[in-house]
Design an enzyme around this catalytic site. Structure first.
Site, PDB file in Angstrom:
ATOM      1  N   GLU A  66       8.855 -14.675 -17.651  1.00  0.00           N
ATOM      2  CA  GLU A  66       7.629 -14.028 -18.095  1.00  0.00           C
ATOM      3  C   GLU A  66       6.516 -14.905 -17.537  1.00  0.00           C
ATOM      4  O   GLU A  66       6.330 -16.036 -18.000  1.00  0.00           O
ATOM      5  CB  GLU A  66       7.559 -13.960 -19.614  1.00  0.00           C
ATOM      6  CG  GLU A  66       6.310 -13.240 -20.101  1.00  0.00           C
ATOM      7  CD  GLU A  66       6.193 -13.214 -21.613  1.00  0.00           C
ATOM      8  OE1 GLU A  66       5.818 -12.166 -22.165  1.00  0.00           O
ATOM      9  OE2 GLU A  66       6.477 -14.248 -22.254  1.00  0.00           O
ATOM     10  N   ASP A  98      10.752 -16.766 -22.062  1.00  0.00           N
ATOM     11  CA  ASP A  98       9.490 -16.389 -22.679  1.00  0.00           C
ATOM     12  C   ASP A  98       8.400 -17.389 -22.290  1.00  0.00           C
ATOM     13  O   ASP A  98       8.620 -18.608 -22.324  1.00  0.00           O
ATOM     14  CB  ASP A  98       9.682 -16.370 -24.203  1.00  0.00           C
ATOM     15  CG  ASP A  98       8.454 -15.938 -24.957  1.00  0.00           C
ATOM     16  OD1 ASP A  98       8.006 -14.801 -24.747  1.00  0.00           O
ATOM     17  OD2 ASP A  98       7.950 -16.735 -25.769  1.00  0.00           O
TER      18      ASP A  98
END
Length: 680
Positions: free
Chosen positions: A379, A343
């Site tokens: 990401e 993330d």
């Protein structure tokens, strides 16, 4: 308090960090270089009664340690750390706050947003703090081997562990929403039949809900709020006798591996659940605030917030990077996971402020003999300076490609991009990944993800409908590139229903026929809706739990067929770049030819013409004798396509116009909003 005289700490070992039982006792080791003293606190099994406080007797190189002879697995513990309390200088030591061991393998207790955890409070948190439990669980993996799916054959399936199983009628009610549910034969059968190769599971590390959500009666459903990087989250444990969160997680991994399915964890190392300067003191803040977090250089009392969640973990510090690497190795070596989706990855690569492809984090990954060999997915953005880094990651990394997402949505729903833009995304995005020796598989292609509309909602809503989140519909993106096809929400007109069904199939077929690594979101294959909520991060209820009872079987079978075709025909999953001028196809019969509806391959100005929405794609892989012909028509009107010489058998048709295995010659009338696949 009165201490139990039976407890004594002997000098311990600096490593391994955390709490480890050796058969005779437990070694405790904690990194806290700026602390003046560290006290080990022992609790009863519930974690509510503090029974002893034992100062760690050894400190060296910033590591405090001690050995508890006779200590056994199952012991509940935490720390009180003393030092200078000076927030304006970056330190927040407070021995009235009981702190969770960052290396705890199991967390006891749950944060409920109490004010007692705030730094400004004088309250002692001993009875309510999060604690660790000493874990020693040998496990019989029974010859378990990772599937090791080649990159070009990978089909990612993003799911929320609880949401995926909570309403499944074939899962025993007491197991729904748990690690154990994922190991149930009915779930394994479904995944295997669907054909996905790798499940990408939303965060399952020990987490804590934000205080504001707790006060509103909600929870952080998605789980992007980690507090323990070595512990499986307890709320996904069934609690069955004879099991633990660790054993049940391992059972899940072993069961998925038995069906040849990889387990990839969505991990959050960019921030913790302690939030900003007004957030709770649960662990890191009180152990060594200035070490664990990026603090503002001009005001160390405040945190850099590149995560948007209040703080940013400081992987530029060797000890924090060590913790992250230890965590990654733990999940690979002891829990057998096959990879990670990181993330907000740029935050991890900011040694100070600026993002760098040569950061300590990337170097540590590349040099690690364990982590460098598993799947690594980025990401590729965060909220920091120059936070959008799509395409700027090292060799071996995959990246979520939002430019693919936006181009494909715009092409089918708004006829926005040119044919050239669409073709570039369809062919693997060489402008982004055709550098540093990277290949098309580096592009994780997706049309939807957990963050945003479901596929069904993408063609059912022009606007987000997030009122249930309690933020007056201000949360969630407004950049959806969605289209309601004529009615907002549930459709009543047959014309709208038909248009939506056709567009969903066209979007899915585009995803699985594109070069790169496809990612499907759980539920999109059978018509899951969130009623227009494009940010249901706090909706742990039937809005987000998959509704298996309303499965669109026709759509499900269509998606299964798409995945099967991708696996069957190498032309649909080549991991090499196409020649830009067709020279490879002309000389070897392999590669790609981009065709106009008239059959020509000299598109010229058509590439940049944003009023043309139809094209043909002829692809052939070097290791396959069969070509694949893909015809696309994103316009409303039907268009006549002149076919390449020979007879072509239809394998997939998103409009449902052509019968299975229909044979075509010379030309075909392709309906609007349709993509077709045919082979000679």
């Amino acid at each position: 308090m009165e201490m139990d005289s039976d407890f004594r700490l002997m000098p311990g070992k600096l490593y391994p960090l955390g709490a480890h039982w050796d058969g005779n006792g437990i070694n405790f080791s904690l990194v806290a270089p700026s602390a003046e003293s560290v006290v080990l606190c022992l609790f009863d099994d519930t974690g509510e009664e503090e029974r002893a406080r034992l100062p760690l007797p050894v400190q060296k190189d910033g590591v405090w340690c001690g050995y508890l002879r006779g200590g056994k697995p199952g012991l509940v513990y935490a720390y009180r750390v003393s030092g200078v309390h000076s927030p304006r200088n970056g330190q927040r030591f407070n021995d009235r706050k009981v702190l969770l061991d960052p290396y705890a393998r199991q967390v006891v207790g749950r944060y409920k947003g109490q004010d007692e955890f705030l730094d400004a409070s004088d309250a002692d948190t001993g009875a309510i703090a999060l604690k660790g439990k000493v874990v020693h669980e040998p496990y019989d993996w029974g010859g378990d081997e990772p599937p090791r799916i080649p990159m070009a054959q990978t089909v990612l399936y993003e799911l929320h562990l609880k949401g995926f199983t909570k309403r499944h009628p074939g899962v025993p009610e007491n197991l729904r929403g748990t690690y154990a549910a994922m190991a149930e034969p009915v779930i394994l059968d479904y995944l295997e039949k669907l054909g996905v190769t790798s499940v990408e599971i939303l965060p399952v590390f020990a987490m804590a809900d934000e205080a504001r959500l707790v006060r509103a009666g909600k929870a952080n459903y998605w789980g992007y709020n980690t507090i323990g990087f070595f512990a499986p989250e307890n709320r996904y444990w069934s609690g069955r006798p004879g099991t633990t969160p660790v054993s049940e997680f391992r059972d899940m991994v072993k069961a998925l591996h038995s069906r040849g399915i990889e387990v990839i964890l969505d991990v959050v190392y960019n921030h913790t659940a302690e939030g900003n300067e007004d957030g709770p003191m649960l662990s890191f803040k009180g152990i060594d605030n200035a070490m664990y977090y990026h603090l503002r250089p001009d005001n160390p009392a405040r945190y850099e917030n590149w995560s948007g969640c209040g703080n940013s973990l400081n992987l530029g510090h060797p000890r924090v990077l060590q913790m992250v690497m230890d965590s990654l190795r733990y999940w690979v070596e002891e829990m057998h996971v096959d990879g990670f989706r990181f993330d907000l990855t740029p935050s991890l690569a900011r040694d100070k402020t600026d993002y760098s492809i040569n950061s300590a984090f990337f170097r540590a990954i590349a040099e690690d003999p364990v982590i460098s060999r598993v799947k690594l997915i980025a990401e590729p953005w965060d909220l920091g300076p120059d936070g959008y880094q799509l395409g700027n990651f090292p060799f071996g990394w995959l990246e979520w490609n939002d430019k693919y997402r936006d181009t494909v949505r715009s092409f089918w729903l708004h006829q926005g991009p040119s044919l050239g833009e669409f073709a570039q995304r369809f062919a693997g995005s060489d402008d982004l990944f055709g550098v540093r020796e990277r290949l098309p598989a580096a592009s994780v292609n997706y049309v939807t993800s957990h963050d945003g509309f479901t596929l069904r909602d993408l063609v059912s809503y022009n606007h987000k409908h997030n009122e249930a989140n309690g933020e007056n519909n201000r949360d969630g993106t407004d950049h959806n590139l969605s289209w309601n096809c004529g009615e907002e929400g549930k459709a009543t007109l047959q014309e709208v229903i038909s248009r939506r069904n056709r567009l969903r199939r066209a979007l899915l077929a585009t995803l699985f026929f594109s070069q790169g690594t496809p990612m499907l979101v759980a539920g999109d294959e059978f018509g899951q809706t969130q009623n227009g909520n494009n940010n249901p991060y706090c909706q742990d209820n039937e809005l987000t739990w998959l509704n298996w009872e309303e499965t669109d079987m026709g759509l499900l079978e269509f998606v299964r067929r798409l995945i099967e075709l991708r696996k069957t025909y190498p032309a649909l999953r080549q991991n090499k770049w196409f020649s830009p001028d067709h020279t490879d196809f002309a000389s070897t019969g392999t590669g790609v030819r981009w065709l106009s509806p008239t059959g020509g391959d000299k598109l010229g100005s058509s590439w940049s013409n944003k009023r043309l929405f139809s094209m043909g794609i002829l692809i052939r892989a070097s290791d396959s004798p069969r070509s694949c012909l893909i015809l696309l028509n994103a316009s409303v009107q039907s268009i006549i396509f002149r076919l390449p010489p020979g007879r072509w058998k239809v394998l997939s048709d998103s409009s449902g116009t052509f019968t299975a295995d229909a044979n075509l010659e010379f030309q075909v009338l392709l309906p609007g909003h349709t993509i077709m696949l045919a082979v000679p």
